[in-house]
Write a protein that holds these residues in place. Sequence first.
Motif: not given
Length: 185
Positions: A54-57, A93-99
Amino acid sequence: SHLRGKIGTTMRVEVERGEGIWQRTFSMDLTRENIDSNHSVYSRIRDGELTLKVLWLDSSTAQQLTDHLSQATRGDVTSVVLDLQNVSYGETSAVAECASLFLPTGTPVGYLVSGHNAVKSVSSPISTSGFAVTDQLTAIEVGPYTARTGEMLAKALESNLDIEVRGAKSAGLGTLDGRTIRSRV
């Protein structure tokens, strides 16, 4: 490494193929340009291990991870490694989506604190939504360029799953409710 240089300059590359009387030399001129990509996830399968780099979220990272995780259903994939060594920025917000791709619905992954001082600050829980796509995640890789949202995602997964965190120390810039992650390698 021989192709590095100032953007816009042209260089000649010669490639030799074959041996003896069959040897041929091919020449081509290349112009150096910026590489611009909207793909934040790349993957590779080696020795039964699917590595997701993963390069960025951002808002598209979870979907890109889902697309790459579809490879985990292949019979030759026995483990999944999430490589966050280059994730130094992104959307919270992408942290929760990816988790959510690895954790059950409703799993708290931290708190988002708004406000500049303790008197006026308000914290809102960040939790997963949706359904876990795979339970094959076995390790997370972090490094000195892992910072901010990359560290947040790594800590959320490490706190809720029995997985190995490997690599070098991370930058120490990402926190969720005061927690940081630093590799123990």
